[in-house]
Scaffold this motif. Sequence first.
Motif, PDB file in Angstrom:
ATOM      1  N   ILE A 225     -33.553 -27.221 -25.331  1.00 28.80           N
ATOM      2  CA  ILE A 225     -32.688 -26.100 -25.468  1.00 28.80           C
ATOM      3  C   ILE A 225     -33.237 -24.950 -26.261  1.00 28.80           C
ATOM      4  O   ILE A 225     -33.480 -24.428 -26.117  1.00 28.80           O
ATOM      5  CB  ILE A 225     -31.146 -25.989 -25.992  1.00 28.80           C
ATOM      6  CG1 ILE A 225     -30.674 -27.324 -24.921  1.00 28.80           C
ATOM      7  CG2 ILE A 225     -30.459 -24.638 -25.512  1.00 28.80           C
ATOM      8  CD1 ILE A 225     -28.795 -27.074 -24.717  1.00 28.80           C
ATOM      9  N   LEU A 226     -33.669 -24.937 -27.865  1.00 25.83           N
ATOM     10  CA  LEU A 226     -34.183 -23.907 -28.065  1.00 25.83           C
ATOM     11  C   LEU A 226     -35.769 -23.461 -27.562  1.00 25.83           C
ATOM     12  O   LEU A 226     -36.066 -22.096 -27.449  1.00 25.83           O
ATOM     13  CB  LEU A 226     -34.396 -24.088 -29.820  1.00 25.83           C
ATOM     14  CG  LEU A 226     -34.893 -23.179 -30.760  1.00 25.83           C
ATOM     15  CD1 LEU A 226     -33.874 -21.969 -30.899  1.00 25.83           C
ATOM     16  CD2 LEU A 226     -34.459 -24.289 -32.263  1.00 25.83           C
ATOM     17  N   LYS A 227     -36.612 -24.659 -27.638  1.00 30.13           N
ATOM     18  CA  LYS A 227     -37.749 -24.297 -27.411  1.00 30.13           C
ATOM     19  C   LYS A 227     -37.776 -23.436 -25.350  1.00 30.13           C
ATOM     20  O   LYS A 227     -38.341 -22.608 -25.192  1.00 30.13           O
ATOM     21  CB  LYS A 227     -38.766 -25.544 -26.990  1.00 30.13           C
ATOM     22  CG  LYS A 227     -38.926 -26.427 -28.322  1.00 30.13           C
ATOM     23  CD  LYS A 227     -39.939 -27.086 -28.546  1.00 30.13           C
ATOM     24  CE  LYS A 227     -40.127 -27.414 -28.849  1.00 30.13           C
ATOM     25  NZ  LYS A 227     -41.159 -28.992 -29.537  1.00 30.13           N
ATOM     26  N   TYR A 228     -36.614 -24.110 -24.952  1.00 29.65           N
ATOM     27  CA  TYR A 228     -36.611 -23.112 -23.184  1.00 29.65           C
ATOM     28  C   TYR A 228     -36.320 -22.030 -23.334  1.00 29.65           C
ATOM     29  O   TYR A 228     -37.032 -21.633 -22.468  1.00 29.65           O
ATOM     30  CB  TYR A 228     -35.280 -24.062 -22.677  1.00 29.65           C
ATOM     31  CG  TYR A 228     -35.617 -24.040 -20.921  1.00 29.65           C
ATOM     32  CD1 TYR A 228     -36.103 -25.639 -20.517  1.00 29.65           C
ATOM     33  CD2 TYR A 228     -34.773 -22.988 -20.706  1.00 29.65           C
ATOM     34  CE1 TYR A 228     -36.059 -24.833 -18.336  1.00 29.65           C
ATOM     35  CE2 TYR A 228     -34.702 -23.120 -19.403  1.00 29.65           C
ATOM     36  CZ  TYR A 228     -35.460 -23.660 -18.410  1.00 29.65           C
ATOM     37  OH  TYR A 228     -35.423 -24.060 -17.120  1.00 29.65           O
ATOM     38  N   GLU A 229     -35.383 -21.855 -24.418  1.00 26.14           N
ATOM     39  CA  GLU A 229     -35.280 -20.578 -24.255  1.00 26.14           C
ATOM     40  C   GLU A 229     -35.811 -19.629 -25.029  1.00 26.14           C
ATOM     41  O   GLU A 229     -36.234 -18.343 -24.506  1.00 26.14           O
ATOM     42  CB  GLU A 229     -33.470 -20.845 -25.649  1.00 26.14           C
ATOM     43  CG  GLU A 229     -32.495 -20.463 -24.596  1.00 26.14           C
ATOM     44  CD  GLU A 229     -31.174 -20.570 -25.768  1.00 26.14           C
ATOM     45  OE1 GLU A 229     -29.980 -20.907 -25.465  1.00 26.14           O
ATOM     46  OE2 GLU A 229     -31.406 -20.899 -26.966  1.00 26.14           O
ATOM     47  N   SER A 364     -35.123 -16.695 -11.382  1.00 22.07           N
ATOM     48  CA  SER A 364     -33.896 -16.284 -12.291  1.00 22.07           C
ATOM     49  C   SER A 364     -32.839 -15.408 -11.767  1.00 22.07           C
ATOM     50  O   SER A 364     -32.749 -14.574 -10.744  1.00 22.07           O
ATOM     51  CB  SER A 364     -33.955 -15.932 -13.442  1.00 22.07           C
ATOM     52  OG  SER A 364     -34.309 -15.031 -13.555  1.00 22.07           O
ATOM     53  N   THR A 365     -31.265 -16.250 -12.048  1.00 27.10           N
ATOM     54  CA  THR A 365     -30.331 -15.534 -11.691  1.00 27.10           C
ATOM     55  C   THR A 365     -30.013 -13.599 -11.379  1.00 27.10           C
ATOM     56  O   THR A 365     -29.486 -13.029 -10.914  1.00 27.10           O
ATOM     57  CB  THR A 365     -28.982 -16.100 -11.818  1.00 27.10           C
ATOM     58  OG1 THR A 365     -29.072 -16.043 -13.550  1.00 27.10           O
ATOM     59  CG2 THR A 365     -28.775 -17.629 -11.641  1.00 27.10           C
ATOM     60  N   LEU A 391     -32.893 -22.601  -9.817  1.00 19.29           N
ATOM     61  CA  LEU A 391     -33.604 -21.184 -11.268  1.00 19.29           C
ATOM     62  C   LEU A 391     -33.725 -22.094 -12.565  1.00 19.29           C
ATOM     63  O   LEU A 391     -32.577 -23.028 -12.675  1.00 19.29           O
ATOM     64  CB  LEU A 391     -32.330 -20.462 -10.809  1.00 19.29           C
ATOM     65  CG  LEU A 391     -32.327 -19.669  -9.186  1.00 19.29           C
ATOM     66  CD1 LEU A 391     -31.298 -18.152  -9.394  1.00 19.29           C
ATOM     67  CD2 LEU A 391     -33.427 -19.489  -9.077  1.00 19.29           C
ATOM     68  N   TYR A 392     -34.430 -21.052 -13.167  1.00 18.10           N
ATOM     69  CA  TYR A 392     -34.642 -21.598 -14.525  1.00 18.10           C
ATOM     70  C   TYR A 392     -32.740 -21.436 -15.596  1.00 18.10           C
ATOM     71  O   TYR A 392     -33.075 -22.425 -16.229  1.00 18.10           O
ATOM     72  CB  TYR A 392     -35.773 -20.891 -14.787  1.00 18.10           C
ATOM     73  CG  TYR A 392     -37.192 -21.473 -14.834  1.00 18.10           C
ATOM     74  CD1 TYR A 392     -37.640 -22.001 -15.656  1.00 18.10           C
ATOM     75  CD2 TYR A 392     -37.978 -20.967 -13.527  1.00 18.10           C
ATOM     76  CE1 TYR A 392     -38.979 -22.774 -15.148  1.00 18.10           C
ATOM     77  CE2 TYR A 392     -39.269 -21.624 -13.558  1.00 18.10           C
ATOM     78  CZ  TYR A 392     -39.894 -22.200 -14.048  1.00 18.10           C
ATOM     79  OH  TYR A 392     -41.504 -22.773 -14.336  1.00 18.10           O
ATOM     80  N   GLU A 397     -28.593 -23.856 -17.653  1.00 20.63           N
ATOM     81  CA  GLU A 397     -26.825 -24.078 -18.267  1.00 20.63           C
ATOM     82  C   GLU A 397     -26.557 -25.469 -18.074  1.00 20.63           C
ATOM     83  O   GLU A 397     -25.782 -26.014 -18.622  1.00 20.63           O
ATOM     84  CB  GLU A 397     -26.247 -23.120 -17.099  1.00 20.63           C
ATOM     85  CG  GLU A 397     -26.160 -22.279 -17.047  1.00 20.63           C
ATOM     86  CD  GLU A 397     -25.534 -21.516 -18.749  1.00 20.63           C
ATOM     87  OE1 GLU A 397     -24.379 -21.995 -18.498  1.00 20.63           O
ATOM     88  OE2 GLU A 397     -26.084 -20.965 -19.244  1.00 20.63           O
ATOM     89  N   ARG A 398     -27.369 -26.619 -17.259  1.00 20.54           N
ATOM     90  CA  ARG A 398     -27.602 -27.418 -16.992  1.00 20.54           C
ATOM     91  C   ARG A 398     -27.361 -28.118 -18.540  1.00 20.54           C
ATOM     92  O   ARG A 398     -26.642 -29.214 -18.893  1.00 20.54           O
ATOM     93  CB  ARG A 398     -28.115 -28.631 -16.011  1.00 20.54           C
ATOM     94  CG  ARG A 398     -28.041 -28.133 -14.565  1.00 20.54           C
ATOM     95  CD  ARG A 398     -28.837 -28.794 -13.912  1.00 20.54           C
ATOM     96  NE  ARG A 398     -28.161 -28.029 -11.987  1.00 20.54           N
ATOM     97  CZ  ARG A 398     -29.443 -28.385 -11.453  1.00 20.54           C
ATOM     98  NH1 ARG A 398     -30.645 -29.306 -11.337  1.00 20.54           N
ATOM     99  NH2 ARG A 398     -29.331 -28.293  -9.709  1.00 20.54           N
TER     100      ARG A 398
END
Length: 409
Positions: A225-229, A364-365, A391-392, A397-398
Amino acid sequence: MKNQIQETKKLLLFEEIQGDKKIIYRQHKEDEKKDFVKIYEKKGNEYIFEFDGATIKKIKFEGFDEIPAFFSGFGYGFSDNTLNNFFKYQFEDSRINSLIINDTSASKRKGKALVLNVQELEDLLSSTNQEQRACNDTKRILIKNFLVGAFPELAFDHKETNNNKKLILRNLNQKLIDQLTADDIEKIGEFYVDAAKKYKRADLVKRMSFGLQKNAQILTLQEIILKYETLLKENPPESTWQKFFDEYITLFDTRYAHKINYKNIATGITKYPDLVLVDIYGYIDFYELKKNNTPLIQYDKSHKTWYWTKDVSMVIAQATDYLQKSKENASSYTTAIKEQTETESEEGIDVNIINPRVIIVAGSTKELNTKIKRNHFKNLRESLKDIEFVLYDELLERLKNLLDKIKIK
């Protein structure tokens, strides 16, 4: 009047009597000015030492006939440099100006003084010394092991590094957890389970294994999650997203058991999906990845409606082509994949190309900032057959929801 009472290689010690109080001074032989430096005052069984700390200026010993061995009788503070330097240079609480050391009460605060129990202080010194010895032992072992590896002819035996139980247990804390990776957790977990087997209790091993699996999942997802953000903020090229998904997707999407290097499969096509994944039942999914700022929809003024942008239309067309070709060549694809994934020790992967899907990850949203846009995007997305559009930030969120579920369990 000061009377000389002792001489060392570098110092002269003097004593001065003032009523029932005795004051001890030192004088450096090399000091041309012959200055007297006050070391301590003694009255009965109390010693009061001068101390040149940032805030602590005096150290008092109560109830001692002699100066404890861990403290310098020449006025240089604690014999242990780490402890001495801490109270001299790193203790910066201006509310405290002295230390009181005794053997009658527990360590506590008393006005502007810290009261230290001598036994507790000696236990602390024992722990720090043990830590230092363990570190020194580890350093020596690491040097020997290096020499054994580089120069086998030398008369050194390879040895495991320090296994001091108290040292290990002291370091099992939150600070250590914060530094661990998923691989580190896995190694610790293997040791954890092996240790549990020592007691031959199946229930204990099962409970430990479950707890470790859960903690490893949490740690892994937190890293992902940290890398994704970070990537979402940087908006990198598609190749970077492909590398990220290639490395992590089987970790955060447990539906998938295998990744297929499609470009190594002799299927006779020249355009390849970004990712080809096989789920736990052997069914294939294709992934197409665009940038996270890819425009999604645009407005048709003449018809007063919204439709896919050129970039998205192209990737949908490509996805449709993957689906068509995979269905037309299902038999040859499955045979080629099984043959190319076979190794000396393992059979190739059996896959099923029955109603395969393409997952498109793009945009993205943020773009869908009105209700009308969101509704039209929903209609367009749901009209796709065998194509899932994600969407990314939806995927983020998933991941966060998955992390929360694991924590709750």
